[in-house]
Every structure is written in structure tokens, then in C-alpha cells.
Motif scaffolding. Structure first.
Motif, PDB file in Angstrom:
ATOM      1  N   ARG A  46     -19.756   8.709   0.413  1.00 26.69           N
ATOM      2  CA  ARG A  46     -20.164   9.873   1.213  1.00 26.69           C
ATOM      3  C   ARG A  46     -21.648   9.789   1.565  1.00 26.69           C
ATOM      4  O   ARG A  46     -22.041  10.004   2.724  1.00 26.69           O
ATOM      5  CB  ARG A  46     -19.886  11.164   0.446  1.00 26.69           C
ATOM      6  CG  ARG A  46     -20.146  12.435   1.263  1.00 26.69           C
ATOM      7  CD  ARG A  46     -20.018  13.679   0.427  1.00 26.69           C
ATOM      8  NE  ARG A  46     -21.118  13.826  -0.517  1.00 26.69           N
ATOM      9  CZ  ARG A  46     -22.332  14.269  -0.187  1.00 26.69           C
ATOM     10  NH1 ARG A  46     -22.613  14.602   1.067  1.00 26.69           N
ATOM     11  NH2 ARG A  46     -23.281  14.390  -1.099  1.00 26.69           N
ATOM     12  N   ARG A  50     -23.441   9.353   5.273  1.00 22.83           N
ATOM     13  CA  ARG A  50     -24.455  10.261   5.813  1.00 22.83           C
ATOM     14  C   ARG A  50     -25.713   9.489   6.188  1.00 22.83           C
ATOM     15  O   ARG A  50     -26.315   9.722   7.249  1.00 22.83           O
ATOM     16  CB  ARG A  50     -24.783  11.340   4.769  1.00 22.83           C
ATOM     17  CG  ARG A  50     -25.940  12.273   5.154  1.00 22.83           C
ATOM     18  CD  ARG A  50     -25.660  13.016   6.437  1.00 22.83           C
ATOM     19  NE  ARG A  50     -26.770  13.905   6.776  1.00 22.83           N
ATOM     20  CZ  ARG A  50     -26.928  14.469   7.965  1.00 22.83           C
ATOM     21  NH1 ARG A  50     -26.049  14.245   8.926  1.00 22.83           N
ATOM     22  NH2 ARG A  50     -27.951  15.259   8.198  1.00 22.83           N
ATOM     23  N   THR A  53     -25.273   7.697   9.482  1.00 24.25           N
ATOM     24  CA  THR A  53     -25.388   8.604  10.632  1.00 24.25           C
ATOM     25  C   THR A  53     -26.852   8.862  10.983  1.00 24.25           C
ATOM     26  O   THR A  53     -27.252   8.811  12.155  1.00 24.25           O
ATOM     27  CB  THR A  53     -24.686   9.936  10.323  1.00 24.25           C
ATOM     28  OG1 THR A  53     -23.298   9.697  10.076  1.00 24.25           O
ATOM     29  CG2 THR A  53     -24.825  10.911  11.484  1.00 24.25           C
TER      30      THR A  53
END
Length: 266
Positions: A46, A50, A53
Motif C-alpha cells: 500500500r 502511494r 503515485t
């Protein structure tokens, strides 16, 4: 008569504010991912997602302003470095079951090599999925940049903590010491406190070029993860682990020269 009004600072636009917040989040994410222990696979994926991104957005901004990939990557990592968590000797020993001396150094290397292998395997698996879906392949380079920064951070942390274990002290504030360790990582060598060139706290032109080259070489290594099925995961994990071990061996050889360790109590 009143004098001319003092010039006021230009107001920060929402874009500038958001950019600063994104940069801070990138640094915080890399710092968390640099911790070899304490993160489960799901949470690590996760956080890596992130980070990918945010880096994709940062890369687009850099391209829009004409900044090259190598320079941008070095600037990001220089901003990240002071947030890499470096433990003191007592804390390192406590976290490694009371080990000391060479046994503690061995355990540090095993833990860091396992961490970089895990990052490579996760990144390789993600890249393998994108390889099977061509429309998603455009996001792969940012994912590889994320992997590169995290692996570099884990290795800088390892390098810095090996200096603690071997009793080789690097003076300065946290930020200053971070720059010394980043430079040492780019050279893949330990710090010699008696050599002014190795403890410089400022990144000169040569040091910046060395950092860019080291980061780009690490990024190039991670390009092997762009393979079908699980070949990328296997290659990414194995290459990262081998590279971390090579770094550790070179740094430990330097540190043994600079400071002899007492016998291990393990």
C-alpha cells in the motif's frame, strides 16, 4: 513621512503548497519503507503504491520544467535522506536481541538484504502484472523509481548503522550526517573520519554527479523487473539482495580498518 512600504513575500499559491506537502509525504513514506522490520506485506504494498503515485506526479512536474530524470531523482533522494531513521548503537543492539560486534553487523546485513529483496520482489510482481496489461505499463517507470528510492534508503540506513556498530563516529547534525552517508553510499564505501574529503557535509558538483550516477545505476538494475509472470519478482529480489550484500562487505572492510571491534559477546 513614512518610508516606502517594505516588500512583502509573494503569497504561496495552492499549487506550491500542495507540491510542498507532496514532497514531505514522499520523504515520510520512504522513511517508513526504509524500516526493515515492522511492516507487513500488505501495508508495504500500500505504501509503495502511494509513493509511486506521488513520484509519478513529481516526475511530470520535473519534465515540465526541463529537469532531467537523474537530477530530479537525486534532488528527491537528497530531500528524503534526513528522514531516514538511523538508530544509535544501544537501540540497534536491543532490536537485534542483544547482539554486539561482528555478530550484530552480520544480523544488520541479513535484515537489510531481506528488506531490499522484499522491495524488489514486490516491485517485480507489480511490474509483471503491468507487463500483462499494456495500458498500465505507463505507470511502471514511476513504480521503479519508488523501488529505487526505497532500496537506496534501506542501504543508506544500513551503511550508517554499520558505522555505529563499528564505532566510527561521523560528526554533525542529523541532516549533515545524512549527507555524509549519502555520499558514502554513492561511492559504496565507508567513511574515514580522518579524511576530510569523506566527511564533507556539502554535496559538491562531483558528489552530486556521483549520487545521480549511483541512483541511475540502481534504477537500471530495477528495469529487469519488467518481465512477464513472476520473472520480474524473482530477478528484482535476487539482484537487490546481492547488491546490498556487496555494499555491506565493502563498507565493513573499510570500517574494520578505521576501528577495531571488541570480541563478540554472542
Amino acid at each position: 513621512m513614512d518610508g516606502p512600504p517594505e516588500p512583502s513575500e509573494p503569497a504561496k499559491t495552492p499549487e506550491v503548497t500542495a507540491e510542498g506537502a507532496a514532497d514531505r509525504e514522499v520523504a515520510e513514506l520512504v522513511g517508513r519503507l526504509a524500516e526493515p522490520e515492522g511492516l507487513g506485506g500488505t501495508e508495504r504494498r500500500r505504501l509503495l503504491g502511494r509513493l509511486t503515485t506521488l513520484l509519478a506526479r513529481g516526475s511530470r512536474r520535473a519534465r515540465a520544467t526541463g529537469v532531467g530524470r537523474g537530477r530530479w531523482l537525486a534532488e528527491v533522494f537528497t530531500a528524503v535522506a534526513p528522514r531516514i531513521p538511523i538508530r544509535d548503537l544501544a537501540t540497534i543492539s536491543e532490536h537485534h536481541h542483544g547482539l554486539t560486534s561482528e555478530a550484530l553487523a552480520d544480523d544488520l546485513v541479513r535484515t537489510a538484504a531481506k528488506a531490499t529483496m522484499t522491495v524488489g520482489a514486490i516491485g517485480g510482481a507489480l511490474a509483471a502484472a503491468e507487463f500483462a496489461a499494456p495500458p498500465l505499463l505507463l505507470s511502471a517507470p514511476a513504480q521503479l523509481v519508488a523501488e529505487t528510492l526505497v532500496v537506496a534508503a534501506i542501504e543508506v540506513k544500513l551503511l550508517a548503522e554499520l558505522h555505529e556498530v563499528y564505532g566510527v563516529q561521523v560528526p554533525g547534525t542529523g541532516t549533515q550526517r545524512a549527507m555524509v552517508f549519502v555520499t558514502a553510499w554513492s561511492k559504496q564505501r565507508g567513511v574515514d573520519p580522518l579524511s576530510p574529503a569523506t566527511v564533507s557535509i556539502a554535496l559538491g558538483a562531483a558528489a552530486k554527479a556521483g549520487l545521480r550516477n549511483r541512483l541511475l545505476r540502481t534504477l537500471g538494475r530495477h528495469l529487469t523487473t519488467l518481465g512477464p509472470f513472476l520473472t520480474g519478482a524473482v530477478a528484482g529480489g535476487a539482484l537487490n539482495r546481492a547488491a546490498t550484500r556487496r555494499l555491506a562487505a565493502a563498507v565493513r572492510a573499510d570500517l574494520r580498518i578505521n576501528r577495531a571491534l571488541p570480541p563478540s559477546k554472542s
